[in-house]
Design a protein around this motif. Structure first.
Motif, short mmCIF file in Angstrom:
data_model
loop_
_atom_site.label_atom_id
_atom_site.label_comp_id
_atom_site.label_asym_id
_atom_site.label_seq_id
_atom_site.Cartn_x
_atom_site.Cartn_y
_atom_site.Cartn_z
N LEU A 180 40.69 41.34 79.71
CA LEU A 180 40.50 42.79 79.67
C LEU A 180 40.81 43.30 78.27
O LEU A 180 41.86 42.98 77.70
CB LEU A 180 41.40 43.48 80.70
N CYS A 181 39.90 44.09 77.74
CA CYS A 181 40.11 44.68 76.42
C CYS A 181 41.21 45.73 76.51
O CYS A 181 41.22 46.55 77.44
CB CYS A 181 38.81 45.29 75.91
N ASP A 182 42.13 45.72 75.57
CA ASP A 182 43.24 46.67 75.59
C ASP A 182 42.84 48.07 75.15
O ASP A 182 43.65 48.99 75.24
CB ASP A 182 44.37 46.16 74.68
N LYS A 183 41.59 48.24 74.69
CA LYS A 183 41.13 49.56 74.28
C LYS A 183 40.17 50.19 75.29
O LYS A 183 40.35 51.33 75.70
CB LYS A 183 40.47 49.49 72.89
N CYS A 184 39.16 49.43 75.70
CA CYS A 184 38.14 49.99 76.60
C CYS A 184 38.30 49.52 78.04
O CYS A 184 37.56 49.98 78.91
CB CYS A 184 36.75 49.64 76.10
N ASP A 185 39.22 48.58 78.31
CA ASP A 185 39.47 48.06 79.65
C ASP A 185 38.26 47.35 80.25
O ASP A 185 38.18 47.18 81.47
CB ASP A 185 39.94 49.17 80.60
N VAL A 194 47.60 35.45 73.26
CA VAL A 194 48.96 35.95 73.42
C VAL A 194 49.03 37.33 72.78
O VAL A 194 48.66 37.51 71.63
CB VAL A 194 49.98 35.00 72.77
N GLY A 195 49.49 38.32 73.54
CA GLY A 195 49.61 39.67 73.01
C GLY A 195 48.33 40.47 73.21
O GLY A 195 47.44 40.09 73.99
N PRO A 196 48.19 41.59 72.51
CA PRO A 196 47.01 42.45 72.68
C PRO A 196 45.72 41.73 72.28
O PRO A 196 45.71 40.89 71.38
CB PRO A 196 47.30 43.64 71.76
N TRP A 197 44.63 42.10 72.96
CA TRP A 197 43.32 41.55 72.65
C TRP A 197 42.28 42.64 72.79
O TRP A 197 42.32 43.45 73.73
CB TRP A 197 42.97 40.40 73.59
N VAL A 198 41.35 42.71 71.85
CA VAL A 198 40.27 43.70 71.89
C VAL A 198 38.94 42.96 71.80
O VAL A 198 38.85 41.87 71.21
CB VAL A 198 40.39 44.72 70.73
N VAL A 220 34.73 42.61 70.91
CA VAL A 220 34.02 42.71 69.64
C VAL A 220 33.64 44.16 69.35
O VAL A 220 33.70 44.63 68.20
CB VAL A 220 32.76 41.82 69.68
N ASP A 221 33.25 44.92 70.39
CA ASP A 221 32.85 46.30 70.17
C ASP A 221 34.00 47.18 69.70
O ASP A 221 33.80 48.14 68.95
CB ASP A 221 32.26 46.88 71.46
N CYS A 222 35.22 46.87 70.15
CA CYS A 222 36.38 47.67 69.77
C CYS A 222 37.08 47.13 68.54
O CYS A 222 38.03 47.75 68.04
CB CYS A 222 37.38 47.74 70.93
N SER A 223 36.68 45.98 68.05
CA SER A 223 37.32 45.39 66.89
C SER A 223 36.89 46.13 65.63
O SER A 223 35.74 46.56 65.49
CB SER A 223 36.96 43.91 66.77
N ASP A 224 37.84 46.30 64.71
CA ASP A 224 37.54 46.97 63.44
C ASP A 224 37.17 45.98 62.34
O ASP A 224 37.17 46.31 61.16
CB ASP A 224 38.74 47.80 62.99
#
Length: 384
Positions: A85-90, A107-111, A113-117
């Protein structure tokens, strides 16, 4: 009658019945008041009364809000243990549906490709490439290239007098492309890939404070001992290092594949037993990296004491060896794709990991080796 009432009221002690009544009234007096600190007694309700008036418990929506999440690629909610699950868009994505495929749960937060900067890296100029790889300035690159090729041929001629079996065991130096423009283009692909991942170039092992010190990297701690790099092979290694410093790299390019991610292709023919690169990065204890989600950790030292086992972590420093793909150990076609291998050697008493070609590699062929050459612990069942 009136006289009796008056006399009785004036002298209550004269009537014993009145004394008796007065005594009873004193016994029925109200109990003394409780101190203010004590709480008054409470009437306890029965469980049946409580259940009759209570409202049913409803599960919170947040606990069940992800029950209907499906993969954005395959539109399936099955294999929820592989659903990220993306931590920004779910939004949900199966690890195998991602491009490139993810082997381990991060491990930890993951986003996604669409939400990645992360932005695409522009093509680097020759000046920036020379600065990136710290290439020594040359007066005449053509003369230097011819000199290095002559040194390479001399080195190979020295091994011609030996037997065939002995010659096959020796490492061969890499043969870089003759065209300087082609070499800069090859190095430019590596520089772009390292820059995209935020990795600095390093052609040697790095020792960072807080990790394993250089004194911990001793081949004598290896279980059962470690093979020593022969003198002739050590000369080949030093020759290739000098070629790297002059900007003469092996004929390899780093390309991005939508399924495998960054991978390495041959930009020219590579002969069997040719030295390709040394596996470099930060040296750390395995106990500090047990929960690390880095997908390129390489074993450096296997000690009898697990707390002294060392690994190479190319997440901050590295070279082209970080992008060479691994084979699928669970696929019968995986072994056919393998064309190079990782070999651990003792070099001047320290452990080193070298990548060597195991057969002739043609131009355009991708490089593969076995990630589980020693421990068989890396999960390769999702590899292509």
């Amino acid at each position: 009658m009136a006289t009796w009432k008056a006399s009785s009221s004036s002298s209550p002690a004269s009537s014993p019945s009145r004394r008796f009544i007065s005594y009873r009234r004193r016994t029925k007096a109200s109990p003394p008041k409780r101190p203010s600190s004590e709480s008054p007694p409470r009437k306890m309700r029965s469980i049946a009364d409580i259940m009759a008036k209570s409202s049913p418990v409803v599960e919170q929506e947040q606990d069940d809000s992800y029950g209907d999440v499906t993969c954005e690629k395959c539109d399936s909610g099955e294999r929820d243990d592989e659903l990220l699950l993306c931590d920004k868009c779910d939004k949900g994505f199966h690890m195998k549906c991602l491009r490139p495929i993810m082997v381990r749960v991060p491990v930890g937060p993951w986003v996604c490709v669409d939400c990645s900067d992360q932005r695409p890296v522009r093509r680097l100029s020759q000046k920036k490439i020379m600065h990136f790889f710290r290439i020594e300035k040359q007066i005449d690159q053509t003369e230097k290239s011819q000199l290095s090729q002559e040194e390479s041929r001399k080195h190979r001629r020295r091994s011609c007098s030996l037997t065939v079996k002995k010659r096959r065991r020796k490492l061969l130096p890499m043969v870089p492309s003759e065209d300087p423009e082609q070499r800069f283009a090859q190095m430019g692909t590596l520089a772009s890939a390292l820059t995209a991942l935020g990795i600095k170039y390093s052609d040697d092992l790095t020792y960072v404070p807080g990790m394993a010190p250089r004194s911990a990297n001793r081949s004598k701690f290896e279980i059962g001992g470690m093979q020593v790099l022969a003198k002739e092979d050590l000369e080949t290694l030093e020759l290739c290092r000098a070629m790297y410093r002059r900007g003469e790299c092996p004929p390899l390019v780093v390309v991005f594949d939508p399924l495998e991610g960054y991978t390495v292709e041959a930009d020219g023919p590579i002969k069997d037993l040719t030295f390709i690169a040394e596996y470099t990065g930060d040296v750390d204890y395995l106990k500090n990296r047990e929960n690390d989600d880095c997908d390129s950790i390489m074993t450096l030292l296997l000690s009898e004491d697990p707390s002294k086992t060392l690994v190479i972590c190319p997440d901050k420093y590295g070279n082209i060896s970080r992008f060479i793909s691994g084979i699928n150990n669970h696929n019968r076609f995986g072994k056919k794709k393998q064309n190079c291998k990782c070999v651990r050697y003792s070099v001047n008493g320290e452990c080193r990991v070298l990548l060597v070609a195991t057969r002739d590699i043609a131009k355009g062929e991708r490089l593969y080796y076995d990630y589980n050459g020693y421990e068989h612990e890396y999960p390769t069942h999702l590899f292509l």
